[in-house]
Design a protein around this motif. Structure first.
Motif, mmCIF file in Angstrom:
data_model
loop_
_atom_site.group_PDB
_atom_site.id
_atom_site.type_symbol
_atom_site.label_atom_id
_atom_site.label_comp_id
_atom_site.label_asym_id
_atom_site.label_seq_id
_atom_site.Cartn_x
_atom_site.Cartn_y
_atom_site.Cartn_z
ATOM 1 N N SER A 1 0.653 -1.074 -0.066
ATOM 2 C CA SER A 1 0.069 -0.156 0.215
ATOM 3 C C SER A 1 0.921 1.370 -0.020
ATOM 4 N N PRO A 2 0.366 2.312 -0.201
ATOM 5 C CA PRO A 2 1.165 3.555 -0.090
ATOM 6 C C PRO A 2 2.038 3.904 1.173
ATOM 7 N N SER A 3 1.319 3.399 2.205
ATOM 8 C CA SER A 3 2.003 3.474 3.674
ATOM 9 C C SER A 3 3.259 2.587 3.698
ATOM 10 N N GLU A 4 2.848 1.300 3.153
ATOM 11 C CA GLU A 4 3.904 0.349 3.144
ATOM 12 C C GLU A 4 5.107 0.941 2.117
ATOM 13 N N ALA A 5 4.718 1.597 0.949
ATOM 14 C CA ALA A 5 5.666 2.299 0.009
ATOM 15 C C ALA A 5 6.545 3.234 0.809
ATOM 16 N N LYS A 6 6.140 3.760 1.472
ATOM 17 C CA LYS A 6 6.948 4.784 1.898
ATOM 18 C C LYS A 6 8.040 3.945 3.008
ATOM 19 N N LEU A 7 7.719 3.098 3.580
ATOM 20 C CA LEU A 7 8.642 2.292 4.262
ATOM 21 C C LEU A 7 9.872 2.016 3.484
ATOM 22 N N PHE A 8 9.816 1.711 2.285
ATOM 23 C CA PHE A 8 10.778 1.806 1.323
ATOM 24 C C PHE A 8 11.456 2.986 0.858
ATOM 25 N N THR A 9 10.647 3.914 0.760
ATOM 26 C CA THR A 9 11.204 5.151 -0.026
ATOM 27 C C THR A 9 11.617 6.345 0.807
ATOM 28 N N GLU A 10 11.077 6.464 1.838
ATOM 29 C CA GLU A 10 11.446 7.645 2.891
ATOM 30 C C GLU A 10 12.888 7.835 2.731
ATOM 31 N N PRO A 11 13.593 8.774 2.623
ATOM 32 C CA PRO A 11 15.015 9.038 2.223
ATOM 33 C C PRO A 11 15.748 8.990 3.669
ATOM 34 N N SER A 12 15.091 9.094 4.587
ATOM 35 C CA SER A 12 15.825 8.824 5.873
ATOM 36 C C SER A 12 15.961 7.473 6.241
ATOM 37 N N ARG A 13 15.377 6.813 5.755
ATOM 38 C CA ARG A 13 15.298 5.356 6.007
ATOM 39 C C ARG A 13 16.377 4.468 5.415
ATOM 40 N N ASN A 14 16.995 5.225 4.219
ATOM 41 C CA ASN A 14 18.169 4.643 3.371
ATOM 42 C C ASN A 14 17.903 3.224 3.051
ATOM 43 N N GLU A 15 16.896 3.325 2.347
ATOM 44 C CA GLU A 15 16.560 1.841 1.603
ATOM 45 C C GLU A 15 16.535 2.114 0.063
ATOM 46 N N LEU A 16 15.322 2.400 -0.431
ATOM 47 C CA LEU A 16 15.099 2.409 -2.020
ATOM 48 C C LEU A 16 14.692 3.770 -2.618
ATOM 49 N N ASN A 17 14.760 4.076 -3.814
ATOM 50 C CA ASN A 17 14.157 5.318 -4.177
ATOM 51 C C ASN A 17 12.704 5.199 -4.596
ATOM 52 N N MET A 18 12.083 4.176 -5.212
ATOM 53 C CA MET A 18 11.215 4.093 -5.534
ATOM 54 C C MET A 18 10.590 2.638 -5.552
ATOM 55 N N ILE A 19 9.325 2.328 -5.619
ATOM 56 C CA ILE A 19 8.646 0.982 -5.750
ATOM 57 C C ILE A 19 7.745 0.982 -7.050
ATOM 58 N N PHE A 20 7.472 0.057 -7.432
ATOM 59 C CA PHE A 20 6.215 -0.385 -8.123
ATOM 60 C C PHE A 20 5.060 -0.827 -7.525
ATOM 61 N N THR A 21 4.058 -0.057 -7.572
ATOM 62 C CA THR A 21 2.610 -0.602 -7.185
ATOM 63 C C THR A 21 2.139 -1.392 -7.977
ATOM 64 N N PHE A 22 1.159 -2.403 -7.581
ATOM 65 C CA PHE A 22 0.279 -2.991 -8.524
ATOM 66 C C PHE A 22 -1.076 -2.790 -8.514
ATOM 67 N N GLU A 23 -1.461 -1.846 -7.619
ATOM 68 C CA GLU A 23 -2.651 -1.633 -7.238
ATOM 69 C C GLU A 23 -3.525 -1.398 -8.600
ATOM 70 N N HIS A 24 -2.966 -0.263 -9.387
ATOM 71 C CA HIS A 24 -3.817 0.192 -10.336
ATOM 72 C C HIS A 24 -3.908 -1.000 -11.400
ATOM 73 N N MET A 25 -3.157 -1.659 -11.540
ATOM 74 C CA MET A 25 -2.829 -2.907 -12.625
ATOM 75 C C MET A 25 -3.991 -4.033 -12.374
ATOM 76 N N ASP A 26 -4.431 -3.821 -10.963
ATOM 77 C CA ASP A 26 -5.257 -4.806 -10.596
ATOM 78 C C ASP A 26 -6.683 -4.622 -10.716
ATOM 79 N N LEU A 27 -7.195 -3.257 -11.194
ATOM 80 C CA LEU A 27 -8.363 -2.675 -11.156
ATOM 81 C C LEU A 27 -9.400 -3.575 -12.267
#
Ligand code: NOJ
Length: 561
Positions: A260-286
């Motif tokens: 979800s977007p809140s889970e996405a931020k766990l990957f991408t929040e800059p201060s967390r030092n993980e990744l820059n972006m993720i691919f969501t699947f939500e719109h592809m499942d509609l």
């Protein structure tokens, strides 16, 4: 420039289908080098290369046998180094595909691992005893049909595979394995690679108690919350960042189904030092009916209001502490113009409309090869498909369970099958679309005579030049990169419209999503502004957004002077 990936446009190459330089019917790295000038002309900044590593190709390279060697039919490591160099000379960066949720069953680690319970590599994979009655350790399903567990006679245990049984899942709990992953990443980074797309990265950490899913009528095996976002996921990504990513000026995008977007931020929040972006699947499942035994093959019509709502949720929630990756297409998705546009009389208009909606949202846009010329889906017979997802699903759903008829399944494949994206790139109208002088590994889409790069380059109104212009505008106008997004007319059933705002200026995007005329009423707070037309997919689109009768698939971008 720091955060260069925020102002970049990424182009995905699926190597086996892009360009064949030696006539063996399969695309290759020298073939990609031949086309770098074409990509430069389009204006893209980054190439994401689907896997080019040594592999038995059970899943077209997403099953890796040796991470440090290029697959023979694609070329040599020297070819790869040359490609990186040639791309860099043209100002294009190279992002490779990191597939480390699993390997091929022919990887040396797995060959060792399956030999005995006390082999030093045993713990590189996930081995479990069956239940007391001998059945699988739990009821987890594979994304490619059936159980996620495969019984192995040698040691009388099961191993886990989220994808095909030839793609055993790695055990990230093992520290030595993690060190080996950092090592292979550093190997390629030292060769000049500019970043990684991380395959199903949300699945690398497993729930260590391996719980059964609650039973669901009609489903023997299930896929759900235990398949993604396991307890140590973010710890592993922080380690990866520390051991590899932080040492280089690179970009990362994680494939993160189930987030979800809140889970996405766990990957991408800059201060967390993980990744820059993720691919969501939500719109592809509609456009999938959820909860049936037919998985992604259970289709339903797309509801535009839902699509707008979903994309807007991602835009809004990632405005702070995140960054969106914007995509309609990749090697796992059908062609967007056939899916949500009209690939017949309005092919050009609807391809441009869909591109416009996507490229003016906030985030980094991804273009999948052929999207920039409006390539369309194919409609083949079942035995003409190569994709193991299609073949496995056909066996399970049609031949074994009978939950779909042959005709229903084929219809779904024509709409959604992954091979729609994987047919060879259409370069010109000669034999095999100019892709190969040999026998192509997958049948060329018969549309190539009309839809091909050569024709697109000769036509000033082609989809190609619209994409070129969108990319150029992103470079010229900071608002395209930085502007804050806001949806307007959220309940309109036919029009997708939004604004972007940056340093006191606004951008307005209006698009008719359907094949008939639709009326656009400019909301009061946008009236009275001095709007100028920036881009449109009809030459004579209205100069001002007032009293607009949008024609089929008409899309217009205005900017405030
Ligand atoms: C996601 C990839 O995009 C897809 O093509 C592949 O089949 C699976 N991961 C397994 O690696």
């Amino acid at each position: 420039m720091k955060d260069w990936w925020k102002s970049s446009v990424v182009y995905q190459i699926y190597p086996r289908s892009f360009n064949d330089s030696n006539g063996d019917g399969m695309g290759d790295i020298p073939g990609i080098i031949e086309k770098l000038d074409y990509l430069k002309q389009l204006g893209i900044d980054v190439i994401w290369l689907s896997p080019v590593f040594d592999s038995p190709q059970d899943d077209n390279g997403y099953d890796i046998r040796d991470y440090k060697r290029v697959y023979e039919e694609f070329g040599t490591n020297e070819d790869m180094f040359k490609m990186i160099d040639e791309a860099h000379k043209r100002g294009i960066k190279i992002v490779m595909d990191l597939v480390v949720n699993h390997t091929s069953d022919e990887h040396q680690w797995f060959i060792e691992s399956r030999k005995s319970k006390d082999n030093p590599y045993r713990d590189y994979y996930i081995w479990k005893d069956g239940k007391e009655d001998g059945t699988e350790p739990n009821n987890w399903g594979s994304y490619f049909s059936g159980s996620a567990w495969q019984y192995d006679e040698t040691t009388d245990q099961y191993f886990l595979h989220y994808f095909s049984k030839r793609q055993p899942d790695l055990n990230w709990e093992n520290e030595q394995l993690r060190n080996d992953v950092w090592d292979l990443m550093n190997f390629w980074m030292e060769k000049g690679v500019d970043g990684w797309r991380l395959d199903v990265i949300s699945s690398i950490s497993k729930f260590q108690d391996y719980p059964d899913y609650d039973k669901v009528e009609g489903h023997k095996y299930l896929i759900g919350k235990y398949h993604t976002n396991g307890p140590r996921l973010h710890e592993f990504l922080k380690d990866m960042n520390r051991e590899v990513l932080s040492k280089y000026d690179c970009m990362t995008v994680g494939e993160a189904p189930g987030s979800s977007p809140s889970e996405a931020k766990l990957f991408t929040e800059p201060s967390r030092n993980e990744l820059n972006m993720i691919f969501t699947f939500e719109h592809m499942d509609l456009d999938t009916e959820q909860g049936t035994p037919n998985g992604k093959w259970a289709m339903r019509d797309l509801n535009l209001v839902e699509l707008k709502e979903n994309l807007t949720k991602w835009q809004t929630e990632l405005e702070v502490g995140g960054w969106n990756s914007l995509y309609w297409n990749n090697h796992d998705q059908p062609r967007i113009v056939s899916r949500w546009g009209n690939d017949r009389e309005y092919r050009v208009e609807s391809a441009k409309m869909l591109g416009t909606i996507l490229h003016f949202m906030k985030g980094t846009p991804y273009i999948y090869q052929g999207e920039e010329i409006g390539m369309v889906n194919c409609a083949y017979e079942i035995d003409e498909y190569n994709d193991l997802e299609i073949r496995n699903a056909y066996r399970e759903l049609v031949q074994e369970n009978g939950t779909l008829s042959h005709e229903q399944f084929l219809k779904a494949v024509h709409y959604k099958g992954r091979d729609n994206a994987r047919t060879p790139m259409q370069w010109n109208d000669t034999t095999n679309a100019g892709f190969t002088t040999g026998q192509p590994w997958l049948k060329v889409n018969p549309s190539f005579e009309a839809i091909n790069v050569e024709a697109a380059l000769q036509d000033p109104n082609s989809v190609f030049y619209h994409y070129q212009k969108m990319i150029q505008l992103r470079k010229e106008l900071p608002i395209v990169v930085h502007g804050k997004y806001a949806l307007i007319l959220e309940d309109h059933a036919e029009i997708f419209a939004y604004t972007r705002e940056h340093e006191g200026k606004r951008l307005l995007v209006v698009a008719n999503f359907y094949g008939h005329t639709s009326t656009f009423d400019l909301p009061a707070n946008l009236q009275g502004a001095n709007w100028t037309k920036l881009l449109s997919n009809y030459e004579d689109s209205a100069a001002h957004p007032v009293g607009l009768e949008l024609r089929p698939y008409e899309a217009i971008v205005y900017v405030e002077e």
